[in-house]
Design a protein around this motif. Structure first.
Motif, PDB file in Angstrom:
ATOM      1  N   ASN A  77      44.281  40.747  36.460  1.00  0.00           N
ATOM      2  CA  ASN A  77      43.824  39.321  36.675  1.00  0.00           C
ATOM      3  C   ASN A  77      44.144  38.512  37.544  1.00  0.00           C
ATOM      4  O   ASN A  77      43.197  37.212  36.978  1.00  0.00           O
ATOM      5  CB  ASN A  77      45.167  38.690  35.655  1.00  0.00           C
ATOM      6  CG  ASN A  77      45.681  39.342  34.418  1.00  0.00           C
ATOM      7  OD1 ASN A  77      44.914  39.693  33.129  1.00  0.00           O
ATOM      8  ND2 ASN A  77      47.036  39.425  34.245  1.00  0.00           N
ATOM      9  N   HIS A  78      43.711  38.948  38.748  1.00  0.00           N
ATOM     10  CA  HIS A  78      42.954  38.403  39.546  1.00  0.00           C
ATOM     11  C   HIS A  78      41.747  37.622  39.774  1.00  0.00           C
ATOM     12  O   HIS A  78      41.768  36.619  40.052  1.00  0.00           O
ATOM     13  CB  HIS A  78      43.148  38.723  40.992  1.00  0.00           C
ATOM     14  CG  HIS A  78      43.338  37.829  41.820  1.00  0.00           C
ATOM     15  ND1 HIS A  78      44.734  37.292  42.427  1.00  0.00           N
ATOM     16  CD2 HIS A  78      42.171  38.174  43.375  1.00  0.00           C
ATOM     17  CE1 HIS A  78      43.930  36.617  43.805  1.00  0.00           C
ATOM     18  NE2 HIS A  78      42.811  36.814  44.329  1.00  0.00           N
ATOM     19  N   TYR A  79      40.948  38.653  38.983  1.00  0.00           N
ATOM     20  CA  TYR A  79      39.817  38.440  39.159  1.00  0.00           C
ATOM     21  C   TYR A  79      38.917  38.610  38.016  1.00  0.00           C
ATOM     22  O   TYR A  79      38.705  39.491  37.686  1.00  0.00           O
ATOM     23  CB  TYR A  79      38.377  39.106  39.920  1.00  0.00           C
ATOM     24  CG  TYR A  79      38.906  39.544  41.465  1.00  0.00           C
ATOM     25  CD1 TYR A  79      38.045  38.088  42.498  1.00  0.00           C
ATOM     26  CD2 TYR A  79      39.572  40.317  42.422  1.00  0.00           C
ATOM     27  CE1 TYR A  79      38.594  37.769  43.932  1.00  0.00           C
ATOM     28  CE2 TYR A  79      39.678  39.674  43.896  1.00  0.00           C
ATOM     29  CZ  TYR A  79      39.226  39.308  44.692  1.00  0.00           C
ATOM     30  OH  TYR A  79      39.578  38.728  45.477  1.00  0.00           O
ATOM     31  N   ARG A  80      39.299  36.774  36.985  1.00  0.00           N
ATOM     32  CA  ARG A  80      38.296  36.994  36.186  1.00  0.00           C
ATOM     33  C   ARG A  80      36.858  36.892  35.693  1.00  0.00           C
ATOM     34  O   ARG A  80      36.866  36.185  36.530  1.00  0.00           O
ATOM     35  CB  ARG A  80      39.548  35.626  34.604  1.00  0.00           C
ATOM     36  CG  ARG A  80      41.163  36.632  35.283  1.00  0.00           C
ATOM     37  CD  ARG A  80      41.765  35.456  34.703  1.00  0.00           C
ATOM     38  NE  ARG A  80      41.409  33.705  35.159  1.00  0.00           N
ATOM     39  CZ  ARG A  80      41.799  33.441  35.807  1.00  0.00           C
ATOM     40  NH1 ARG A  80      43.382  33.945  37.481  1.00  0.00           N
ATOM     41  NH2 ARG A  80      42.158  32.561  36.810  1.00  0.00           N
ATOM     42  N   SER A  81      36.693  36.733  34.094  1.00  0.00           N
ATOM     43  CA  SER A  81      35.568  36.869  34.036  1.00  0.00           C
ATOM     44  C   SER A  81      34.649  35.046  34.447  1.00  0.00           C
ATOM     45  O   SER A  81      33.976  34.713  34.868  1.00  0.00           O
ATOM     46  CB  SER A  81      34.992  37.470  32.479  1.00  0.00           C
ATOM     47  OG  SER A  81      35.318  36.160  31.830  1.00  0.00           O
ATOM     48  N   SER A  82      35.959  34.284  33.844  1.00  0.00           N
ATOM     49  CA  SER A  82      35.508  32.935  34.451  1.00  0.00           C
ATOM     50  C   SER A  82      36.127  32.107  36.164  1.00  0.00           C
ATOM     51  O   SER A  82      36.104  30.698  36.050  1.00  0.00           O
ATOM     52  CB  SER A  82      36.813  31.745  33.446  1.00  0.00           C
ATOM     53  OG  SER A  82      37.905  32.021  33.839  1.00  0.00           O
ATOM     54  N   LEU A  83      36.079  32.688  36.675  1.00  0.00           N
ATOM     55  CA  LEU A  83      36.701  32.323  38.192  1.00  0.00           C
ATOM     56  C   LEU A  83      35.660  31.842  38.748  1.00  0.00           C
ATOM     57  O   LEU A  83      34.899  32.971  38.765  1.00  0.00           O
ATOM     58  CB  LEU A  83      37.435  34.278  39.220  1.00  0.00           C
ATOM     59  CG  LEU A  83      37.635  33.554  40.663  1.00  0.00           C
ATOM     60  CD1 LEU A  83      39.277  33.063  40.356  1.00  0.00           C
ATOM     61  CD2 LEU A  83      38.036  34.837  41.413  1.00  0.00           C
ATOM     62  N   GLY A  84      36.018  31.296  39.105  1.00  0.00           N
ATOM     63  CA  GLY A  84      34.430  30.763  40.396  1.00  0.00           C
ATOM     64  C   GLY A  84      34.711  31.725  41.636  1.00  0.00           C
ATOM     65  O   GLY A  84      35.035  31.668  41.801  1.00  0.00           O
ATOM     66  N   THR A  85      33.103  31.879  41.973  1.00  0.00           N
ATOM     67  CA  THR A  85      32.608  32.737  42.714  1.00  0.00           C
ATOM     68  C   THR A  85      31.832  31.699  43.964  1.00  0.00           C
ATOM     69  O   THR A  85      30.685  32.473  44.223  1.00  0.00           O
ATOM     70  CB  THR A  85      32.008  33.586  41.984  1.00  0.00           C
ATOM     71  OG1 THR A  85      30.928  33.246  41.104  1.00  0.00           O
ATOM     72  CG2 THR A  85      33.204  34.151  41.411  1.00  0.00           C
TER      73      THR A  85
END
Length: 253
Positions: free
Chosen positions: A224-232
């Motif tokens: 769950n650390h790198y989710r699709s909603s994570l700011g990049t």
């Protein structure tokens, strides 16, 4: 001689009395509501009333959630105390955010300067991996360049190299998308991007570099650390820097 009963007369009297009492109660309720509005309007128009009549504060009772009542002064004191605690918590959070932002800026500045000072792809790759690991707590970082590379393509250090055709076979959908991808990858994609470290990666963020130069990927053992909603934004920013520095380094190699 006919007998007459007084029961109907008594019932009528009782009913009339009840109606009169109900009417009086209703009138009292209306009067209380009118009076309450008048008092509220007066207090709004005279905000210094209680300051000039402090003795009244101790006589006014305010209900609490527990069912108990307390004086208005005690209620105000408790309310101010609660608001003070809330404001301190907000201030602490703001200060913590400011410290985090300062630290992020310092780490970002150090990484960018290290990349600018690098003379070879190997030096740039080493600076990138070390910064991501030590400063940004990234578990797994992989920088992959696509061949054929300009110059000799040798001495890449920790930077990996694959042909464009091989990349198309394994991560073609990521490359065609052209944007940063976050989340859980397919096993073949994870294996291609992270090699021997693939087993440690449960989620990842992947940045394709422009002009088919290569791809930057970071991974975590937490699904769950790198989710699709994570700011990049930061990862894309580092990718843009690499896009500008690596071609000249490859040409000099």
């Amino acid at each position: 001689m006919t007998e007459h009963s007084d029961a109907p007369l008594i019932d009528s009297a009782v009913e009339a009395s009840l109606e009169k009492q109900q009417a009086a109660d209703s009138e009292n309720q209306r009067n209380k509501k009118v009076l309450a509005r008048q008092v509220a309007r007066y207090l709004m128009q005279n905000p210094t009333f209680f300051a000039e009549n402090l003795d009244l504060l101790e006589t006014i009772q305010v209900p609490r959630e527990s069912g108990k009542t307390v004086s208005l002064m005690t209620h105000q004191t408790n309310l101010l105390r609660e608001r003070n605690i809330e404001m301190r918590q907000r201030l602490d959070q703001l200060l913590q955010n400011a410290r985090d932002n300062d630290q992020l800026f310092m780490h970002s500045r150090r990484l960018v300067l290290a990349l600018l000072e690098a003379r070879t792809v190997a030096e740039a790759g080493r600076a990138l991996l070390q910064s991501f690991r030590d400063d940004f707590n990234v578990e797994v970082t992989a920088l992959t360049l696509f061949g054929p590379l300009p110059g000799s393509g040798k001495q890449l250090g920790d930077v990996r190299s694959y042909s464009r055709a091989s990349a198309e076979t394994s991560i073609g959908s990521i490359l065609r998308n052209g944007r940063t991808v976050c989340g859980t990858l397919r096993p073949a994609e994870t294996s291609f991007l992270f090699g021997d470290d693939a087993e440690r990666v449960a989620s990842a963020a992947v940045v394709p570099l422009a002009n088919q130069l290569g791809i930057l990927a970071v991974g975590s053992s937490d699904p769950n650390h790198y989710r699709s909603s994570l700011g990049t934004l930061f990862l894309s920013y580092i990718g843009e820097i690499l896009e500008r520095l690596l071609p000249d380094m490859l040409a000099r190699s």
